[in-house]
Enzyme design. Structure first.
Site, short mmCIF file in Angstrom:
data_model
loop_
_atom_site.label_atom_id
_atom_site.label_comp_id
_atom_site.label_asym_id
_atom_site.label_seq_id
_atom_site.Cartn_x
_atom_site.Cartn_y
_atom_site.Cartn_z
N ASP A 67 0.17 -9.86 6.71
CA ASP A 67 -0.62 -10.30 5.57
C ASP A 67 -0.03 -11.58 4.99
O ASP A 67 1.10 -11.59 4.51
CB ASP A 67 -0.60 -9.20 4.49
CG ASP A 67 -1.41 -9.60 3.27
OD1 ASP A 67 -2.65 -9.58 3.35
OD2 ASP A 67 -0.81 -9.94 2.22
N TYR A 126 1.07 -18.55 -0.04
CA TYR A 126 2.42 -18.11 0.31
C TYR A 126 3.21 -19.25 0.96
O TYR A 126 4.43 -19.17 1.10
CB TYR A 126 2.42 -16.90 1.25
CG TYR A 126 1.75 -15.65 0.71
CD1 TYR A 126 1.25 -15.59 -0.58
CD2 TYR A 126 1.64 -14.52 1.49
CE1 TYR A 126 0.63 -14.45 -1.06
CE2 TYR A 126 1.02 -13.37 1.01
CZ TYR A 126 0.52 -13.35 -0.26
OH TYR A 126 -0.09 -12.22 -0.73
N LYS A 168 -5.68 -15.63 2.90
CA LYS A 168 -6.48 -15.58 1.67
C LYS A 168 -6.77 -16.99 1.16
O LYS A 168 -5.86 -17.84 1.14
CB LYS A 168 -5.75 -14.79 0.58
CG LYS A 168 -5.24 -13.44 1.04
CD LYS A 168 -4.63 -12.63 -0.09
CE LYS A 168 -3.84 -11.45 0.47
NZ LYS A 168 -2.44 -11.79 0.87
N HIS A 208 -8.56 -14.66 -2.62
CA HIS A 208 -7.29 -14.16 -3.17
C HIS A 208 -7.46 -13.50 -4.54
O HIS A 208 -6.85 -12.50 -4.84
CB HIS A 208 -6.27 -15.31 -3.26
CG HIS A 208 -4.84 -14.85 -3.24
ND1 HIS A 208 -3.85 -15.55 -2.62
CD2 HIS A 208 -4.23 -13.75 -3.76
CE1 HIS A 208 -2.70 -14.92 -2.77
NE2 HIS A 208 -2.91 -13.83 -3.45
N1 LIG Z 1 -3.22 -10.07 -3.00
C1 LIG Z 1 -2.31 -10.32 -3.92
O1 LIG Z 1 -2.61 -10.83 -4.99
C2 LIG Z 1 -0.89 -9.95 -3.64
C3 LIG Z 1 0.06 -9.94 -4.69
C4 LIG Z 1 1.38 -9.56 -4.39
C5 LIG Z 1 1.73 -9.19 -3.09
N2 LIG Z 1 0.79 -9.24 -2.08
C6 LIG Z 1 1.11 -8.82 -0.70
O2 LIG Z 1 1.77 -7.56 -0.74
C7 LIG Z 1 3.02 -7.66 -0.05
C8 LIG Z 1 4.04 -6.70 -0.62
O3 LIG Z 1 4.18 -6.86 -2.01
P1 LIG Z 1 5.57 -7.07 -2.75
O4 LIG Z 1 6.54 -7.78 -1.89
O5 LIG Z 1 5.23 -7.62 -4.08
O6 LIG Z 1 6.06 -5.59 -3.05
P2 LIG Z 1 6.69 -4.36 -2.24
O7 LIG Z 1 6.39 -4.46 -0.78
O8 LIG Z 1 6.24 -3.16 -2.99
O9 LIG Z 1 8.23 -4.54 -2.51
C9 LIG Z 1 9.04 -5.43 -1.80
C10 LIG Z 1 10.47 -5.19 -2.26
O10 LIG Z 1 10.88 -3.88 -1.88
C11 LIG Z 1 12.09 -3.95 -1.12
N3 LIG Z 1 12.00 -2.91 -0.09
C12 LIG Z 1 11.19 -2.89 0.99
N4 LIG Z 1 11.38 -1.76 1.71
C13 LIG Z 1 12.34 -1.04 1.07
C14 LIG Z 1 12.98 0.19 1.32
N5 LIG Z 1 12.67 0.93 2.40
N6 LIG Z 1 13.92 0.63 0.45
C15 LIG Z 1 14.24 -0.12 -0.63
N7 LIG Z 1 13.68 -1.30 -0.94
C16 LIG Z 1 12.72 -1.77 -0.09
C17 LIG Z 1 12.11 -5.35 -0.54
O11 LIG Z 1 13.44 -5.80 -0.38
P3 LIG Z 1 14.04 -6.36 1.04
O12 LIG Z 1 13.12 -7.45 1.51
O13 LIG Z 1 15.38 -6.85 0.65
O14 LIG Z 1 14.07 -5.18 1.97
C18 LIG Z 1 11.42 -6.16 -1.63
O15 LIG Z 1 12.34 -6.53 -2.64
C19 LIG Z 1 3.40 -9.14 -0.19
O16 LIG Z 1 4.35 -9.52 0.77
C20 LIG Z 1 2.06 -9.79 0.02
O17 LIG Z 1 1.74 -9.83 1.41
C21 LIG Z 1 -0.51 -9.60 -2.35
#
Ligand SMILES: NC(=O)c1ccc[n+]([C@@H]2O[C@H](COP(=O)([O-])OP(=O)(O)OC[C@H]3O[C@@H](n4cnc5c(N)ncnc54)[C@H](OP(=O)(O)O)[C@@H]3O)[C@@H](O)[C@H]2O)c1
Length: 280
Positions: free
Chosen positions: A47, A52, A77, A110
């Protein structure tokens, strides 16, 4: 040793892995490495988004993985500043150029950017891009029920997915119902809750002990059992593998409901104001 991730069927006949890999904010050489590790771990859905700033890296990671293009789904997006029809078409063409791909599996709007109010125009452009074969499947992100109805009424085309913020503190019961009624697949961004992950909450930590898994696995399993498609991001190969290892245990309905009940007012990570969203 990888395995085939189960799939959801979309309303346009396409299918999609039930879990994907979030690529924000992975960039540069380390970003490519992290994405290649994710593909090696078995993820088959990446994604990304124009905003990004890592579409080149995503294209490079797919090529470096050695996987055939058709074996990896890539979604991007259109940003809020590209909603005029011609700009939206050009935005996707630029994404393809940056990734060096001749099609994208899915492109989303987006966010609706309602103060500009041109998201219906962007949706018409996505319908055209799908007709031209540049995009296999089209969707939206951060749309409310009202925005969804506006694009459906204008074009007769229902988005295949709506990617929304969804995690235990913000479980989006109402939008899940709206999506089920309209036949839209829910995708979950920040599926773990990012900075405020509820790992220590008893409804999460108790099943962790019961099933011998990690808190992240319990939360991701909760997503799957509510038929949402989580997009966890991790730069760490070990966590990437762990986050995909969700098919050897099952939560009871009561355990799923207890996690959903963690919902709290103000549970949104971005304070409900998309203008302040760091990615949009
Ligand atoms: N459409 C939108 O508006 C929108 C907005 C925000 C995000 N997104 C998408 O959603 C994706 C994910 O969102 P996000 O990065 O905000 O949140 P997330 O995936 O809920 O959280 C990521 C965080 O969790 C940690 N993590 C991952 N796996 C883990 C585990 N097994 N144990 C402990 N910690 C863990 C990661 O650290 P490490 O990397 O250090 O493991 C990182 O700091 C984004 O990459 C993007 O593609 C879309």
């Amino acid at each position: 040793m990888t395995f085939d991730i189960p799939r959801y069927k979309l309303n346009d006949g396409q299918s999609v892995p039930v879990i994907g890999f979030g690529t924000y904010p992975l960039r540069g050489v380390d970003g490519v490495d992290a994405m290649v590790h994710a593909l090696e771990a078995g993820y088959r859905l990446l994604d990304t988004a124009v905003n990004y700033g890592n579409e080149e890296e995503v294209g490079e990671a797919v090529r470096r993985s050695g996987l055939a293009r058709e074996d990896v789904q890539v979604t991007s997006k259109i940003p809020g500043r590209h909603h005029e029809y011609d700009q939206a078409i050009g935005s996707v063409e630029e994404s393809l150029r940056r990734m060096r791909f001749d099609y994208l599996d899915r492109v989303m709007i987006h966010w609706p950017n309602p103060s500009v109010g041109k998201y219906v125009e962007a949706w018409r452009a996505l319908v055209e891009l799908r007709n031209r074969g540049l995009v296999r499947s089209i969707g939206v992100s951060n749309f409310t029920e009202q925005h969804l109805h506006a694009v459906i009424e204008d074009t007769g085309v229902t988005p295949a997915v709506n990617q929304i913020e969804l995690h235990p503190y913000f479980p989006q019961q109402e939008m899940l119902r709206v999506h089920t009624d309209l036949g839209i697949q829910t995708e979950a961004w920040s599926p773990l809750g990012k900075r405020s992950a509820p790992f220590a909450e008893p409804p999460v930590s108790e099943p962790t002990k019961r099933y011998g898994v990690t808190p992240a696995q319990v939360i991701l399993r909760w997503h799957l059992q509510r038929r949402s498609l989580p997009l966890p991001k991790s730069a760490t190969p070990q966590r990437q593998r762990q986050n995909l290892d969700l098919f050897g245990f099952e939560l009871t309905d009561a355990e799923v409901d207890a996690i959903t009940a963690l919902a709290r007012p103000g549970g949104r990570l971005f304070g409900g104001d998309p203008d302040n969203h760091e990615e949009m």
